[in-house]
Each structure stands twice: as C-alpha cells, then as structure tokens.
Design a protein around this motif. Structure first.
Motif, PDB file in Angstrom:
ATOM      1  N   ILE A  13      -6.715   2.700 -10.825  1.00  0.00           N
ATOM      2  CA  ILE A  13      -6.358   1.377 -10.306  1.00  0.00           C
ATOM      3  C   ILE A  13      -7.635   0.759  -9.759  1.00  0.00           C
ATOM      4  CG2 ILE A  13      -5.013   0.081  -8.619  1.00  0.00           C
ATOM      5  CD1 ILE A  13      -2.987   2.400  -8.635  1.00  0.00           C
ATOM      6  N   VAL A  14      -8.144  -0.243 -10.454  1.00  0.00           N
ATOM      7  CA  VAL A  14      -9.315  -0.967  -9.980  1.00  0.00           C
ATOM      8  C   VAL A  14      -8.798  -2.104  -9.106  1.00  0.00           C
ATOM      9  CG1 VAL A  14     -11.378  -2.252 -10.617  1.00  0.00           C
ATOM     10  CG2 VAL A  14     -10.576  -0.382 -12.087  1.00  0.00           C
ATOM     11  N   ALA A  15      -8.950  -1.965  -7.804  1.00  0.00           N
ATOM     12  CA  ALA A  15      -8.407  -2.936  -6.855  1.00  0.00           C
ATOM     13  C   ALA A  15      -9.507  -3.892  -6.407  1.00  0.00           C
ATOM     14  CB  ALA A  15      -7.811  -2.210  -5.651  1.00  0.00           C
ATOM     15  N   MET A  16      -9.387  -5.139  -6.801  1.00  0.00           N
ATOM     16  CA  MET A  16     -10.351  -6.148  -6.378  1.00  0.00           C
ATOM     17  C   MET A  16     -10.123  -6.476  -4.904  1.00  0.00           C
ATOM     18  SD  MET A  16     -11.795  -6.391  -9.289  1.00  0.00           S
ATOM     19  CE  MET A  16     -13.020  -7.643  -8.867  1.00  0.00           C
ATOM     20  N   LYS A  17     -11.195  -6.827  -4.209  1.00  0.00           N
ATOM     21  CA  LYS A  17     -11.095  -7.196  -2.782  1.00  0.00           C
ATOM     22  C   LYS A  17     -12.077  -8.319  -2.509  1.00  0.00           C
ATOM     23  CE  LYS A  17     -11.191  -5.119   1.880  1.00  0.00           C
ATOM     24  NZ  LYS A  17     -11.778  -6.256   2.569  1.00  0.00           N
ATOM     25  N   GLY A  18     -11.628  -9.323  -1.769  1.00  0.00           N
ATOM     26  CA  GLY A  18     -12.521 -10.419  -1.411  1.00  0.00           C
ATOM     27  C   GLY A  18     -11.760 -11.693  -1.116  1.00  0.00           C
ATOM     28  N   HIS A  19     -12.445 -12.607  -0.461  1.00  0.00           N
ATOM     29  CA  HIS A  19     -11.822 -13.874  -0.082  1.00  0.00           C
ATOM     30  C   HIS A  19     -11.660 -14.795  -1.295  1.00  0.00           C
ATOM     31  CE1 HIS A  19     -11.841 -13.062   4.157  1.00  0.00           C
ATOM     32  NE2 HIS A  19     -13.143 -12.838   4.171  1.00  0.00           N
ATOM     33  N   PRO A  20     -10.804 -15.797  -1.182  1.00  0.00           N
ATOM     34  CA  PRO A  20     -10.652 -16.768  -2.271  1.00  0.00           C
ATOM     35  C   PRO A  20     -11.988 -17.399  -2.650  1.00  0.00           C
ATOM     36  CG  PRO A  20      -8.896 -17.065  -0.655  1.00  0.00           C
ATOM     37  CD  PRO A  20      -9.863 -16.061  -0.070  1.00  0.00           C
ATOM     38  N   GLY A  21     -12.178 -17.590  -3.933  1.00  0.00           N
ATOM     39  CA  GLY A  21     -13.393 -18.225  -4.418  1.00  0.00           C
ATOM     40  C   GLY A  21     -14.597 -17.309  -4.463  1.00  0.00           C
ATOM     41  N   ALA A  95      -2.571  -2.502   4.755  1.00  0.00           N
ATOM     42  CA  ALA A  95      -1.268  -2.147   4.182  1.00  0.00           C
ATOM     43  C   ALA A  95      -1.242  -2.371   2.675  1.00  0.00           C
ATOM     44  CB  ALA A  95      -0.159  -2.960   4.858  1.00  0.00           C
ATOM     45  N   HIS A  96      -1.985  -3.374   2.191  1.00  0.00           N
ATOM     46  CA  HIS A  96      -2.033  -3.636   0.752  1.00  0.00           C
ATOM     47  C   HIS A  96      -2.738  -2.493   0.033  1.00  0.00           C
ATOM     48  CE1 HIS A  96      -1.793  -8.184   1.837  1.00  0.00           C
ATOM     49  NE2 HIS A  96      -0.612  -7.600   1.898  1.00  0.00           N
ATOM     50  N   LEU A  97      -3.832  -2.015   0.606  1.00  0.00           N
ATOM     51  CA  LEU A  97      -4.533  -0.878   0.014  1.00  0.00           C
ATOM     52  C   LEU A  97      -3.657   0.372   0.073  1.00  0.00           C
ATOM     53  CD1 LEU A  97      -7.059   0.420  -1.216  1.00  0.00           C
ATOM     54  CD2 LEU A  97      -7.901   0.777   1.118  1.00  0.00           C
ATOM     55  N   ASP A  98      -2.976   0.574   1.189  1.00  0.00           N
ATOM     56  CA  ASP A  98      -2.106   1.741   1.336  1.00  0.00           C
ATOM     57  C   ASP A  98      -1.017   1.758   0.269  1.00  0.00           C
ATOM     58  OD1 ASP A  98      -3.574   2.578   3.508  1.00  0.00           O
ATOM     59  OD2 ASP A  98      -2.161   1.796   4.994  1.00  0.00           O
ATOM     60  N   ALA A  99      -0.490   0.575  -0.079  1.00  0.00           N
ATOM     61  CA  ALA A  99       0.556   0.497  -1.110  1.00  0.00           C
ATOM     62  C   ALA A  99       0.049   1.032  -2.444  1.00  0.00           C
ATOM     63  CB  ALA A  99       1.036  -0.949  -1.265  1.00  0.00           C
ATOM     64  N   LEU A 100      -1.236   0.835  -2.714  1.00  0.00           N
ATOM     65  CA  LEU A 100      -1.820   1.322  -3.968  1.00  0.00           C
ATOM     66  C   LEU A 100      -2.167   2.805  -3.895  1.00  0.00           C
ATOM     67  CD1 LEU A 100      -4.173  -1.680  -4.845  1.00  0.00           C
ATOM     68  CD2 LEU A 100      -1.940  -1.144  -5.839  1.00  0.00           C
ATOM     69  N   THR A 101      -2.722   3.242  -2.776  1.00  0.00           N
ATOM     70  CA  THR A 101      -3.138   4.641  -2.673  1.00  0.00           C
ATOM     71  C   THR A 101      -1.945   5.591  -2.616  1.00  0.00           C
ATOM     72  OG1 THR A 101      -3.339   4.478  -0.262  1.00  0.00           O
ATOM     73  CG2 THR A 101      -5.336   4.088  -1.570  1.00  0.00           C
ATOM     74  N   GLN A 102      -0.769   5.064  -2.303  1.00  0.00           N
ATOM     75  CA  GLN A 102       0.422   5.914  -2.241  1.00  0.00           C
ATOM     76  C   GLN A 102       1.087   6.100  -3.604  1.00  0.00           C
ATOM     77  OE1 GLN A 102       2.747   4.009   0.823  1.00  0.00           O
ATOM     78  NE2 GLN A 102       1.291   4.575   2.407  1.00  0.00           N
ATOM     79  N   LEU A 103       0.580   5.412  -4.625  1.00  0.00           N
ATOM     80  CA  LEU A 103       1.140   5.596  -5.957  1.00  0.00           C
ATOM     81  C   LEU A 103       0.741   6.968  -6.480  1.00  0.00           C
ATOM     82  CD1 LEU A 103       0.554   2.094  -7.571  1.00  0.00           C
ATOM     83  CD2 LEU A 103       2.654   3.007  -6.592  1.00  0.00           C
ATOM     84  N   PRO A 104       1.639   7.629  -7.203  1.00  0.00           N
ATOM     85  CA  PRO A 104       1.343   9.000  -7.645  1.00  0.00           C
ATOM     86  C   PRO A 104       0.327   9.052  -8.781  1.00  0.00           C
ATOM     87  CG  PRO A 104       3.437   8.250  -8.547  1.00  0.00           C
ATOM     88  CD  PRO A 104       2.963   7.173  -7.611  1.00  0.00           C
ATOM     89  N   ALA A 105      -0.481  10.101  -8.775  1.00  0.00           N
ATOM     90  CA  ALA A 105      -1.366  10.449  -9.900  1.00  0.00           C
ATOM     91  C   ALA A 105      -2.263   9.322 -10.380  1.00  0.00           C
ATOM     92  CB  ALA A 105      -0.526  10.971 -11.057  1.00  0.00           C
ATOM     93  N   ALA A 106      -2.870   8.603  -9.453  1.00  0.00           N
ATOM     94  CA  ALA A 106      -3.798   7.545  -9.855  1.00  0.00           C
ATOM     95  C   ALA A 106      -5.009   7.572  -8.926  1.00  0.00           C
ATOM     96  CB  ALA A 106      -3.127   6.180  -9.802  1.00  0.00           C
ATOM     97  N   LEU A 107      -6.149   7.235  -9.477  1.00  0.00           N
ATOM     98  CA  LEU A 107      -7.369   7.076  -8.691  1.00  0.00           C
ATOM     99  C   LEU A 107      -7.527   5.596  -8.365  1.00  0.00           C
ATOM    100  CD1 LEU A 107     -10.227   7.887  -7.618  1.00  0.00           C
ATOM    101  CD2 LEU A 107     -11.051   7.454  -9.949  1.00  0.00           C
ATOM    102  N   VAL A 108      -7.655   5.280  -7.082  1.00  0.00           N
ATOM    103  CA  VAL A 108      -7.873   3.899  -6.662  1.00  0.00           C
ATOM    104  C   VAL A 108      -9.357   3.712  -6.362  1.00  0.00           C
ATOM    105  CG1 VAL A 108      -7.324   2.116  -4.966  1.00  0.00           C
ATOM    106  CG2 VAL A 108      -5.539   3.718  -5.699  1.00  0.00           C
ATOM    107  N   VAL A 109      -9.936   2.683  -6.975  1.00  0.00           N
ATOM    108  CA  VAL A 109     -11.326   2.325  -6.738  1.00  0.00           C
ATOM    109  C   VAL A 109     -11.353   0.860  -6.320  1.00  0.00           C
ATOM    110  CG1 VAL A 109     -13.596   2.002  -7.790  1.00  0.00           C
ATOM    111  CG2 VAL A 109     -12.218   3.983  -8.422  1.00  0.00           C
ATOM    112  N   VAL A 110     -12.002   0.554  -5.207  1.00  0.00           N
ATOM    113  CA  VAL A 110     -12.077  -0.824  -4.716  1.00  0.00           C
ATOM    114  C   VAL A 110     -13.376  -1.466  -5.191  1.00  0.00           C
ATOM    115  CG1 VAL A 110     -12.283  -2.273  -2.645  1.00  0.00           C
ATOM    116  CG2 VAL A 110     -10.614  -0.398  -2.701  1.00  0.00           C
ATOM    117  N   VAL A 111     -13.241  -2.668  -5.756  1.00  0.00           N
ATOM    118  CA  VAL A 111     -14.406  -3.485  -6.120  1.00  0.00           C
ATOM    119  C   VAL A 111     -14.405  -4.673  -5.171  1.00  0.00           C
ATOM    120  CG1 VAL A 111     -15.534  -4.861  -7.898  1.00  0.00           C
ATOM    121  CG2 VAL A 111     -14.292  -2.771  -8.540  1.00  0.00           C
TER     122      VAL A 111
END
Length: 200
Positions: A13-21, A95-111
């Motif tokens: 799961i490639v999780a993007m992070k950052g403000h609008p724009g 809490a948004h990141l936690d929702a992703l990291t709690q998914l089973p059998a997936a690697l979460v990487v934040v960009v």
C-alpha cells in the motif's frame, strides 16, 4: 510486488501524504503507472458526495469521514486480492494511517510530498483552484486559494505532523524543477524494493 526469494508477492500500500496542492496526485499517478497497480483517490469518492452537501442536517465532516471509510474498504478489497495499490489522500491524521496499517498481509509505505518551493506550491494550488471554479463537479471541496489552504492548515492544529512509528517513509520535493514525477516514481519504486529486501 515480489518478495525476496521468489516467495508469494507481498501487497504494498503506497500511501501518499501531504497538503492539498503539494503534488500528491501527480506523483501518485506516476507511481501507479510505474508499479502497474490501481490508484485509489479519496477525492474521487468525495467528489461524488456533492449532492449530499445540500441535504439538511448532514455535517460536512460526516461526508469527509464517509469518503475515507469507502476508500479504506476499497483498499482492503484490493489487498485481499493480493494487489498492491497507491492510495491518494492527505493522510492528515494518524487514525488514517492506522486504518491502513491494520489491514492484513500488506506492507504500507508512506510517500510524503513536501514542496520545498512555497511560491511554486502556491502557483500550482491557485491554478488548480481557478480550474475548479470553471468545473465545479470535480475538486469542489478542495482549497482554491492560498488563504483557504492556510485556514485548513491552521484547522489541523498540528495533527498532520505525527510520528509514523516503524512505517517506512520517503519524503519527496514535488516542486524541484530538476526532478520529474516519473523520476520521483522511480525513486519510490527503488525505495519499496529496498524495504522489501530488508524483510519488512
């Protein structure tokens, strides 16, 4: 993506992070193309709630949280199918990141998209805001001016700057004119490969 030693592929799961724009969506598209995986955008869901904005008694915050709930459910479905995904959302709360990291059998990487040139960031944001005014059906809920963005950031009260714990993160400058979104995507793919090689 393929795990080390030819083991069963590990969904990422490639999780993007950052403000609008901040360039998240442009980079997210490039990463999804490089990984050849689905791109799931929270704004696609939020855009569809426009008719509900006019329903009496519905709080705007409820519709935003509904958008996240739908997004997390779709992400979970893709991961359970063994697919990697790119998730485009501000990831503004832990809490948004936690929702992703709690998914089973997936690697979460934040960009994390962190513009180094504030003038360029402002130019892009306000350029996009002008386009939204012309086509109100898409992105109507996003800040259209720098003043609106500053109000949004003030409203976060610092909650966007949270510790990621052991979640791997790569920070990219989306306003650097010498690095294209495709080049950023290559860096991200290499980073993911190195994380997988370390056995995460």
């Amino acid at each position: 993506m393929m795990a080390e030693g030819g083991a069963k592929p590990v969904p990422v799961i490639v999780a993007m992070k950052g403000h609008p724009g901040s360039g998240k969506s442009t980079v997210a598209c490039a990463i999804a193309a490089a990984l050849r995986c689905p791109l799931l955008d929270k704004d696609d869901v939020r855009d569809c709630t426009l008719p509900l904005e006019r329903v009496d008694g519905l709080a705007v915050g409820m519709l935003n949280e509904l958008s996240y709930a739908v997004l997390w459910r779709v992400v979970e479905r893709q991961v359970r199918l063994g697919l990697s995904v790119v998730v485009d959302s501000p990831l503004s709360r832990r809490a948004h990141l936690d929702a992703l990291t709690q998914l089973p059998a997936a690697l979460v990487v934040v960009v994390e998209c962190r513009p180094g040139n504030e003038e360029e960031w402002r130019r892009r944001l306000e350029g996009r805001g002008a386009a939204v005014v012309e086509d109100y059906s898409s992105g109507w809920h996003k800040p259209k001016t720098w003043a609106e963005l500053e109000r949004l950031r003030d409203g976060y009260q610092g909650c966007t700057d949270y510790e990621l714990g052991d979640v791997p993160r790569i920070v990219v400058d989306t306003t650097d004119p010498t690095i294209s979104s495709e080049a950023i995507a290559v860096r991200v793919v290499e980073f993911i490969g190195s994380v997988l090689a370390c056995g995460h």
